[in-house]
Design a protein around this motif. Structure first.
Motif, PDB file in Angstrom:
ATOM      1  N   ASP A  62     -12.236  -4.632  -8.821  1.00 24.59           N
ATOM      2  CA  ASP A  62     -12.024  -3.946  -7.554  1.00 24.59           C
ATOM      3  C   ASP A  62     -13.134  -4.195  -6.550  1.00 24.59           C
ATOM      4  OD1 ASP A  62      -9.637  -2.844  -7.446  1.00 24.59           O
ATOM      5  OD2 ASP A  62     -10.227  -0.833  -8.138  1.00 24.59           O
ATOM      6  N   ALA A  63     -14.358  -4.180  -7.042  1.00 28.12           N
ATOM      7  CA  ALA A  63     -15.500  -4.265  -6.140  1.00 28.12           C
ATOM      8  C   ALA A  63     -15.555  -5.616  -5.433  1.00 28.12           C
ATOM      9  CB  ALA A  63     -16.787  -4.032  -6.916  1.00 28.12           C
ATOM     10  N   PHE A  64     -14.882  -6.602  -5.985  1.00 25.56           N
ATOM     11  CA  PHE A  64     -14.957  -7.944  -5.399  1.00 25.56           C
ATOM     12  C   PHE A  64     -13.621  -8.362  -4.808  1.00 25.56           C
ATOM     13  CE2 PHE A  64     -18.322  -7.728  -8.533  1.00 25.56           C
ATOM     14  CZ  PHE A  64     -19.405  -8.182  -7.803  1.00 25.56           C
ATOM     15  N   ASP A  65     -12.837  -7.362  -4.435  1.00 25.48           N
ATOM     16  CA  ASP A  65     -11.512  -7.658  -3.912  1.00 25.48           C
ATOM     17  C   ASP A  65     -11.585  -8.558  -2.673  1.00 25.48           C
ATOM     18  OD1 ASP A  65      -8.590  -6.926  -4.086  1.00 25.48           O
ATOM     19  OD2 ASP A  65      -9.039  -6.489  -2.000  1.00 25.48           O
ATOM     20  N   ALA A  66     -12.461  -8.217  -1.742  1.00 25.18           N
ATOM     21  CA  ALA A  66     -12.504  -8.957  -0.476  1.00 25.18           C
ATOM     22  C   ALA A  66     -12.906 -10.420  -0.663  1.00 25.18           C
ATOM     23  CB  ALA A  66     -13.433  -8.248   0.504  1.00 25.18           C
ATOM     24  N   PRO A  67     -14.014 -10.705  -1.364  1.00 25.01           N
ATOM     25  CA  PRO A  67     -14.361 -12.131  -1.520  1.00 25.01           C
ATOM     26  C   PRO A  67     -13.286 -12.928  -2.260  1.00 25.01           C
ATOM     27  CG  PRO A  67     -15.869 -10.726  -2.779  1.00 25.01           C
ATOM     28  CD  PRO A  67     -15.074  -9.829  -1.894  1.00 25.01           C
ATOM     29  N   LEU A  68     -12.657 -12.310  -3.259  1.00 22.29           N
ATOM     30  CA  LEU A  68     -11.621 -13.053  -3.984  1.00 22.29           C
ATOM     31  C   LEU A  68     -10.415 -13.305  -3.099  1.00 22.29           C
ATOM     32  CD1 LEU A  68     -11.928 -11.418  -7.487  1.00 22.29           C
ATOM     33  CD2 LEU A  68     -12.217 -13.831  -6.966  1.00 22.29           C
ATOM     34  N   ALA A  69     -10.078 -12.319  -2.273  1.00 22.64           N
ATOM     35  CA  ALA A  69      -8.955 -12.522  -1.346  1.00 22.64           C
ATOM     36  C   ALA A  69      -9.277 -13.671  -0.402  1.00 22.64           C
ATOM     37  CB  ALA A  69      -8.690 -11.246  -0.556  1.00 22.64           C
TER      38      ALA A  69
END
Lengths: 465, 492
Positions: free
Chosen positions: A201-208
């Motif tokens: 969850d915490a890395f949702d933005a970079p992975l997106a």
């Protein structure tokens, strides 16, 4: 968030961890790959970058686990005054002498696991689900970070994917991704990142961002490849040789051969450019004269067998030419005579060109001829490059075998009329790089034709996927 | 403010470099420039710009840009002066020697042509507003074209030709050329109007004119109507406009000199409202849009010329190198003397290690061979059981065969188990390498895998390793095995 998402790639020895990294990073020179145990014995990192050059994800290549049974014994054998949880157990093990001696290789893996946000567990799914793999997964759960099993070699006939999925579910690992490192699959890569996204969850933005970036990259890659092919076809279609009428047969033959050679060189240039575009080194291929000697690419462009291989029936022009005695011998197959045999084309060529018109008219009136590559050869050229691009699109950066040709010719190109921009290019010597004396790359009509052809070729890539 | 302009220049250089590379059909190799571009970072386009600027060709192009800019500035100045003087000239023609001025002639001379051109521009702009590549008014286009042409004449450097082709290419993008040409068109007409206005003002200030009108075809009513429409804006602004009475007295042949001030004011305000003001506004508007186009302009990085650079300038990944070095090698492996053993009599004990074969085919049956199985050692608990069973034996068997699968990659776990078996019995322990066909089904190199297993077996201290196909009695390995451990009757 200043810290980059760090993922340890772990697994049993020789399951393809380094291969996975090569494929995800598009770097075929990363690490070392071979079919034996303990090829990678050090920890090596690679950052995945977005197209603006910013790193978004760190992948750690780790040595393989080789003796999980012994390691599990060592871990479970640890005892202390109080009860301790998994990570604490691993930490104590890492502080023990075993971690520096017998299990030094495994200790490196565990150290990276503790320092990572998640782990990818690479599985050679041709293997049966042996006890040692289950033991490894038990050890990994001690590190208390999310583990995503990745099934490698799913494209192999020996794949035991369902068996693995069932066993992994029993071990409570329900998020599993099939991703073959040798047979690249864009969708598989996206699913891998999507799964990581749901786990982290915490890395949702970079992975997106990474997912979106890779999608755009692949679109760009296709378009660029299509444009290369369009340029090649336009150049080849318009390339011509004007040969005066009173030329000796031997000299005529030589000139035609020289023209053929130019076309070959142009094709090779495109192959090199495509390999570079897809980031495959051509060091493996460079010493061959012809594009990719393995498989059908090895066949000469002006070879009747090559035509047959791609399902192009020798028809129309070449047959008529042969019947009319227009071709000199087998060597001239693939090059066609401009005037007489293909009246319309020749007339158009005469009208629509800026090769000194007077000279050309003069040559024509004195029995001169214009030679250009035949339709069938153009088809062959197109189909060959199609299958090359298709193979490159499906090739993981871990693939070690030479490229083999696909045998799914684009039917629309093997028969029927050639696309309009190609036919148009037939009449435009000034569009072709093969005619350096009149070539003008900045012409607007050429650019429009290249663009239209690019669209048609792109559509071909899409339908073939 | 200078930022976008600067960027445009960089893009122009990059385009020019691309054109040259396109023409050459190859990339200008310059690892230093590429390295600098990579170091500078940014997205792919920025790296392309950086690289182009660092190339020697790029530097030459920049230098030629300076020269071209000067030439262009002078040419532009000359054009502007020309437009202004044309306006002055037109006014001069209207307010010539004669002291009577025909209003209709004056209006059409000073405004007629440019209003017609404006109408044309509006129609063309509305007709294909998106597709228009180089549109933007005939005057502006002609002016841009002549600027290029003259630029080519004035600057003999080959780089200048590249720059000009590149700018033509860039003009096609984002409607840039259209708005640039538009601002030039409108600007020049505005200057024309200004010249005409100033010259008229001067003429009307220092000399006296009688304003008249006349027509053969039209009747007076329509003339009044035209005038009414034309003067409506001035009327709205409260400026003096000729009324119907003044119109009828001003007709040729009537009393001269009626309403001079009203007529001259009407003429000047027409020039202002139908010439100078709209053209100036349109010029500014086009300029703003051109600037916006420049701001939005990006290189088309999917062009083959740029795509070719992608593997030099752009990378989807960056290696971080070795973070934890490989362990020190624990000395050379102990070399065990492994030579073909003598035939063995006595009990043959079989252990299966991580085999793929089905339990139904375990233990394997091979003609002429009999063995006792201690079971399969696939799981941790099974391994413990097998070792315990081996240790529990009161007397050592003739030989212990550990059947290994060639489909497995030999690892340290297998090595440790083999050592453990060796330590747990006094009998010789051999490794039987089975399932080679399964490995070959995967397309792997069988001989190589056999060598890897032999090395592992040797490190584990086993006496012998033999490749066998336990399902095929005719396999050479199977025959050898039968010869070594087979019961007397079966020996070949």
């Amino acid at each position: 968030m200043s810290r980059k998402l760090t993922i340890a790639v772990v697994g049993h020895t020789n399951t393809g961890k380094t291969s996975l990294l090569r494929t995800l990073s598009r770097d075929e020179h990363f690490g070392e790959v071979s079919d034996e145990a303990a090829t990678t014995r050090q920890v090596e990192g690679i950052q995945l970058l977005l197209s603006d050059g910013k790193p978004v994800l760190v992948l750690l290549d780790t040595p393989g686990l080789e003796d999980p049974e012994g390691l599990l014994d060592a871990l479970d054998g640890l005892s202390g005054p109080e009860r301790f949880d998994g990570p604490e157990r691993v930490r104590r093990f890492l502080a023990s002498p075993d971690a520096d001696t017998r299990y030094e290789q495994e200790a490196k893996v565990l150290r990276q696991m503790l320092a990572s946000d998640a782990a990818i567990y690479v599985i050679d799914c041709r293997e049966p689900v042996l006890g040692k793999y289950r033991e490894e997964l038990t050890i990994l759960t001690y590190c208390a970070i999310p583990v995503l099993p990745v099934l490698n070699f799913v494209a192999s006939e020996a794949s035991r994917e369902p068996e693995w999925r069932e066993q992994l579910a029993r071990l409570n690992l329900h998020a599993v991704v099939a991703f073959d490192t040798v047979v690249f699959d864009e969708g598989g890569e996206r699913r891998l990142y999507e799964k990581l996204r749901t786990m982290l969850d915490a890395f949702d933005a970079p992975l997106a961002r990474l997912i979106e970036d890779r999608r755009r990259q692949s679109e760009w890659l296709r378009r660029a490849a299509a444009e290369y092919l369009a340029e090649l076809l336009i150049d080849t279609a318009g390339g011509m040789r004007v040969i005066p009428g009173e030329t000796e047969p031997e000299s005529l033959r030589k000139r035609i051969l020289a023209h053929q050679q130019e076309v070959r060189v142009r094709e090779q240039e495109t192959v090199d450019a495509l390999l570079r575009l897809f980031r495959f080194s051509h060091s493996h291929y460079q010493h061959h004269d012809l594009p990719l000697v393995n498989g059908a690419w090895g066949m000469d462009l002006f070879n009747a067998d090559a035509l047959k291989h791609y399902g192009i029936r020798l028809g129309g022009g070449a047959a008529a030419g042969a019947a009319a005695g227009a071709t000199l011998d087998a060597a001239t197959l693939g090059v066609t005579l401009g005037l007489g045999t293909l009246g319309g084309t020749a007339l158009g060529a005469l009208l629509g060109t800026s090769i000194p018109l007077r000279r050309r008219l003069w040559d024509r009136l004195h029995g001169g001829s214009e030679w250009r590559v035949a339709d069938d050869t153009l088809r062959l050229l197109a189909l060959r490059q199609f299958s090359l691009v298709r193979a490159l699109l499906r090739r993981g950066h871990a693939a070690q075998t030479p490229l083999a040709s696909g045998s799914d010719p684009a039917v629309r190109w093997s028969r029927g009329p050639l696309p309009k921009p190609v036919r148009e290019a037939r009449l435009k010597p000034q569009w072709s790089r093969l005619n350096p004396e009149v070539f003008d790359p900045s012409r607007g009509d050429r650019q429009i034709a290249v663009q239209r052809l690019t669209e048609e070729i792109l559509a071909e890539f899409v339908t073939s996927d | 403010m200078t930022q976008p302009r600067h960027r445009f220049r960089d893009r122009l250089v990059a385009e020019a470099v691309r054109l040259e590379e396109d023409r050459l059909g190859r990339i200008l190799d310059d690892p230093a420039a590429e390295a600098r571009a990579r170091e500078a970072g940014g997205d792919f386009e920025q790296r392309i710009l950086r690289r182009a600027g660092q190339l020697p060709l790029g530097r030459r192009i920049e230098a030629s840009l300076e020269g071209l800019a000067q030439v262009r500035a002078w040419l532009l100045f000359a054009l502007m002066l020309l437009a202004f003087l044309a306006g002055v000239g037109a006014a001069g023609a209207v307010f010539g020697r004669e002291s009577t001025v025909n209003i209709l002639v004056a209006l059409s001379a000073l405004l007629g042509l440019q209003l017609l051109m404006l109408l044309l521009w509006v129609v063309v702009s509305l007709y294909r507003p998106r597709k228009g590549g180089n549109r933007g008014g005939m005057l502006g286009r002609a002016a841009l074209g002549s600027l290029h042409w003259l630029g080519r004449r004035f600057s003999r450097r080959p780089e200048s030709a590249l720059v000009l082709s590149a700018s033509v290419g860039l003009m096609r993008r984002q409607g840039l050329g259209r708005w640039l040409a538009g601002s030039l068109t409108h600007g020049l007409w505005a200057l024309f109007s200004l010249g005409a206005l100033l010259a008229s003002l001067f003429a009307l200030s220092v000399r006296q004119y009688d304003f008249v009108w006349g027509t053969t075809l039209l009747d007076e009513q329509s003339f009044v109507l035209i005038l009414g429409v034309l003067s409506a804006p001035m009327h709205g602004l409260g400026w003096p406009v000729p009324d119907a009475g003044l119109v009828s007295v001003s007709r040729i042949g009537m009393v001269g000199g009626a309403g001079r001030e009203v007529w001259s004011s009407f003429l000047l305000s027409s020039l202002l409202l139908y010439g100078l003001v709209p053209r100036t506004l349109l010029a500014l508007f086009s300029l703003v849009l051109a600037r916006r186009s420049v701001g939005k302009l990006r290189l088309d990085t999917s062009l083959p010329g740029y795509a070719r650079l992608s593997d030099r300038l752009d990378s989807p990944s960056r290696s971080m190198g070795v973070l934890d070095p490989r362990p020190k090698d624990q000395g050379a492996p102990v070399a065990h003397q492994r030579q073909k053993p003598h035939p063995i009599a006595g009990e043959v004990v079989l252990i299966g290690l991580e085999l793929e074969r089905d339990v139904r085919h375990w233990p394997p049956r091979l003609a002429g061979l009999e063995w006792t199985t201690l079971g399969r050692a696939d799981e941790r608990s099974q391994r413990q059981d097998v070792i315990a069973a081996l240790r529990a034996r009161s007397e050592a068997p003739g030989v212990v065969l550990v059947v290994c699968s060639l489909a497995r990659t030999p690892d340290r776990g297998a090595e440790r188990f083999l050592s453990l078996v060796r330590e747990s019995t006094d009998a010789p322990v051999w490794a039987i390498l089975d399932e080679g066909n399964r490995l070959e089904a995967r397309g792997a190199d069988g001989a190589r895998r056999v060598r890897q297993w032999e090395a592992t077996v040797s490190r584990a201290g086993l006496a012998y390793a033999l490749e066998v196909d336990l399902d095929n009695a005719d396999h050479p390995g199977s025959r050898e095995l039968a010869g070594l451990v087979g019961q007397d009757g079966a020996r070949p």
